[in-house]
Design a protein around this motif. Structure first.
Motif, PDB file in Angstrom:
ATOM      1  N   SER A  30       0.818  -1.211   0.000  1.00 35.29           N
ATOM      2  CA  SER A  30       0.000   0.000   0.000  1.00 35.29           C
ATOM      3  C   SER A  30       0.853   1.262   0.000  1.00 35.29           C
ATOM      4  N   TYR A  31       2.037   1.232   0.597  1.00 41.69           N
ATOM      5  CA  TYR A  31       2.908   2.405   0.614  1.00 41.69           C
ATOM      6  C   TYR A  31       3.383   2.744  -0.797  1.00 41.69           C
ATOM      7  N   SER A  32       3.808   1.756  -1.559  1.00 41.13           N
ATOM      8  CA  SER A  32       4.261   2.009  -2.931  1.00 41.13           C
ATOM      9  C   SER A  32       3.129   2.518  -3.800  1.00 41.13           C
ATOM     10  N   THR A  33       1.931   2.005  -3.609  1.00 36.42           N
ATOM     11  CA  THR A  33       0.786   2.464  -4.369  1.00 36.42           C
ATOM     12  C   THR A  33       0.465   3.915  -4.031  1.00 36.42           C
ATOM     13  N   PHE A  34       0.530   4.274  -2.743  1.00 37.18           N
ATOM     14  CA  PHE A  34       0.251   5.648  -2.320  1.00 37.18           C
ATOM     15  C   PHE A  34       1.290   6.619  -2.871  1.00 37.18           C
ATOM     16  N   ILE A  35       2.558   6.254  -2.810  1.00 36.70           N
ATOM     17  CA  ILE A  35       3.620   7.104  -3.344  1.00 36.70           C
ATOM     18  C   ILE A  35       3.467   7.240  -4.858  1.00 36.70           C
ATOM     19  N   GLY A  36       3.120   6.171  -5.548  1.00 41.09           N
ATOM     20  CA  GLY A  36       2.899   6.237  -6.994  1.00 41.09           C
ATOM     21  C   GLY A  36       1.744   7.155  -7.345  1.00 41.09           C
ATOM     22  N   ALA A  37       0.685   7.121  -6.555  1.00 39.58           N
ATOM     23  CA  ALA A  37      -0.467   7.982  -6.811  1.00 39.58           C
ATOM     24  C   ALA A  37      -0.111   9.444  -6.595  1.00 39.58           C
ATOM     25  N   LYS A  38       0.699   9.738  -5.575  1.00 44.42           N
ATOM     26  CA  LYS A  38       1.133  11.119  -5.361  1.00 44.42           C
ATOM     27  C   LYS A  38       2.039  11.584  -6.486  1.00 44.42           C
ATOM     28  N   ALA A  39       2.886  10.710  -6.989  1.00 42.52           N
ATOM     29  CA  ALA A  39       3.785  11.086  -8.086  1.00 42.52           C
ATOM     30  C   ALA A  39       2.997  11.399  -9.352  1.00 42.52           C
ATOM     31  N   VAL A  40       1.949  10.646  -9.607  1.00 42.30           N
ATOM     32  CA  VAL A  40       1.108  10.909 -10.772  1.00 42.30           C
ATOM     33  C   VAL A  40       0.432  12.275 -10.638  1.00 42.30           C
ATOM     34  N   ALA A  41      -0.059  12.590  -9.453  1.00 42.17           N
ATOM     35  CA  ALA A  41      -0.695  13.893  -9.243  1.00 42.17           C
ATOM     36  C   ALA A  41       0.310  15.028  -9.441  1.00 42.17           C
ATOM     37  N   PHE A  42       1.511  14.873  -8.907  1.00 43.18           N
ATOM     38  CA  PHE A  42       2.540  15.899  -9.098  1.00 43.18           C
ATOM     39  C   PHE A  42       2.924  16.035 -10.565  1.00 43.18           C
ATOM     40  N   THR A  43       2.954  14.936 -11.289  1.00 43.36           N
ATOM     41  CA  THR A  43       3.294  14.993 -12.709  1.00 43.36           C
ATOM     42  C   THR A  43       2.220  15.724 -13.497  1.00 43.36           C
ATOM     43  N   TRP A  44       0.970  15.464 -13.194  1.00 46.49           N
ATOM     44  CA  TRP A  44      -0.109  16.154 -13.900  1.00 46.49           C
ATOM     45  C   TRP A  44      -0.083  17.650 -13.600  1.00 46.49           C
ATOM     46  N   ILE A  45       0.175  18.009 -12.339  1.00 46.58           N
ATOM     47  CA  ILE A  45       0.273  19.423 -11.977  1.00 46.58           C
ATOM     48  C   ILE A  45       1.473  20.058 -12.670  1.00 46.58           C
ATOM     49  N   ALA A  46       2.595  19.337 -12.708  1.00 47.97           N
ATOM     50  CA  ALA A  46       3.789  19.850 -13.395  1.00 47.97           C
ATOM     51  C   ALA A  46       3.519  20.048 -14.882  1.00 47.97           C
ATOM     52  N   ALA A  47       2.779  19.143 -15.483  1.00 45.99           N
ATOM     53  CA  ALA A  47       2.448  19.287 -16.900  1.00 45.99           C
ATOM     54  C   ALA A  47       1.552  20.500 -17.134  1.00 45.99           C
ATOM     55  N   LEU A  48       0.748  20.833 -16.160  1.00 49.28           N
ATOM     56  CA  LEU A  48      -0.150  21.969 -16.294  1.00 49.28           C
ATOM     57  C   LEU A  48       0.586  23.304 -16.126  1.00 49.28           C
ATOM     58  N   ILE A  49       1.530  23.382 -15.184  1.00 46.17           N
ATOM     59  CA  ILE A  49       2.141  24.679 -14.875  1.00 46.17           C
ATOM     60  C   ILE A  49       3.482  24.913 -15.554  1.00 46.17           C
ATOM     61  N   SER A  50       4.115  23.882 -16.094  1.00 47.14           N
ATOM     62  CA  SER A  50       5.459  24.072 -16.653  1.00 47.14           C
ATOM     63  C   SER A  50       5.499  25.054 -17.826  1.00 47.14           C
ATOM     64  N   PRO A  51       4.546  25.062 -18.769  1.00 43.53           N
ATOM     65  CA  PRO A  51       4.619  26.071 -19.831  1.00 43.53           C
ATOM     66  C   PRO A  51       4.510  27.500 -19.313  1.00 43.53           C
ATOM     67  N   VAL A  52       3.741  27.692 -18.255  1.00 38.16           N
ATOM     68  CA  VAL A  52       3.606  29.029 -17.681  1.00 38.16           C
ATOM     69  C   VAL A  52       4.940  29.482 -17.098  1.00 38.16           C
ATOM     70  N   PHE A  53       5.586  28.612 -16.337  1.00 37.69           N
ATOM     71  CA  PHE A  53       6.879  28.957 -15.754  1.00 37.69           C
ATOM     72  C   PHE A  53       7.939  29.159 -16.826  1.00 37.69           C
ATOM     73  N   LEU A  54       7.899  28.376 -17.877  1.00 34.88           N
ATOM     74  CA  LEU A  54       8.871  28.564 -18.959  1.00 34.88           C
ATOM     75  C   LEU A  54       8.648  29.891 -19.671  1.00 34.88           C
ATOM     76  N   GLU A  55       7.400  30.253 -19.890  1.00 35.97           N
ATOM     77  CA  GLU A  55       7.089  31.526 -20.539  1.00 35.97           C
ATOM     78  C   GLU A  55       7.542  32.707 -19.686  1.00 35.97           C
ATOM     79  N   ILE A  56       7.278  32.644 -18.396  1.00 36.90           N
ATOM     80  CA  ILE A  56       7.718  33.716 -17.504  1.00 36.90           C
ATOM     81  C   ILE A  56       9.238  33.729 -17.409  1.00 36.90           C
ATOM     82  N   GLY A  57       9.857  32.561 -17.373  1.00 36.49           N
ATOM     83  CA  GLY A  57      11.299  32.466 -17.210  1.00 36.49           C
ATOM     84  C   GLY A  57      12.096  32.958 -18.395  1.00 36.49           C
TER      85      GLY A  57
END
Length: 94
Positions: A5-32
């Motif tokens: 269950s620990y590996s599954t929970f960590i994997g689920a958090k990583a997927v959420a962080f990846t989706w958020i990163a995919a959403l905000i990375s173009p904005v940060f690149l444009e500002i940067g």
């Protein structure tokens, strides 16, 4: 694939962080790209690296015939990134 269950929970958090990163990375690149905002550019590059690592993990899952992980780890982040990139491109051209 047998995971505890620990590996599954960590994997689920990583997927959420990846989706958020995919959403905000173009904005940060444009500002940067603008002068004086280099920290934002580095955050955007870090988000791109997270997306790339997730994409490779999804390709590995595809090789092991785990199609749900393939879609969650590789297809969805790339689609979200492209949608966000097109939004930033359209917003900056106005």
């Amino acid at each position: 694939m047998n995971k505890d269950s620990y590996s599954t929970f960590i994997g689920a958090k990583a997927v959420a962080f990846t989706w958020i990163a995919a959403l905000i990375s173009p904005v940060f690149l444009e500002i940067g790209i603008q002068d004086g905002f280099s920290k934002h550019f580095y955050i955007g590059v870090g988000c791109l690296l997270l997306i790339l690592i997730s994409f490779v993990d999804g390709i590995r899952a595809r090789r092991h015939a785990v199609y749900s992980d393939f879609w969650v780890c590789s297809v969805v982040p790339v689609a979200v990134f492209l949608a966000s990139l097109s939004f930033v491109w359209l917003a900056s051209s106005v």
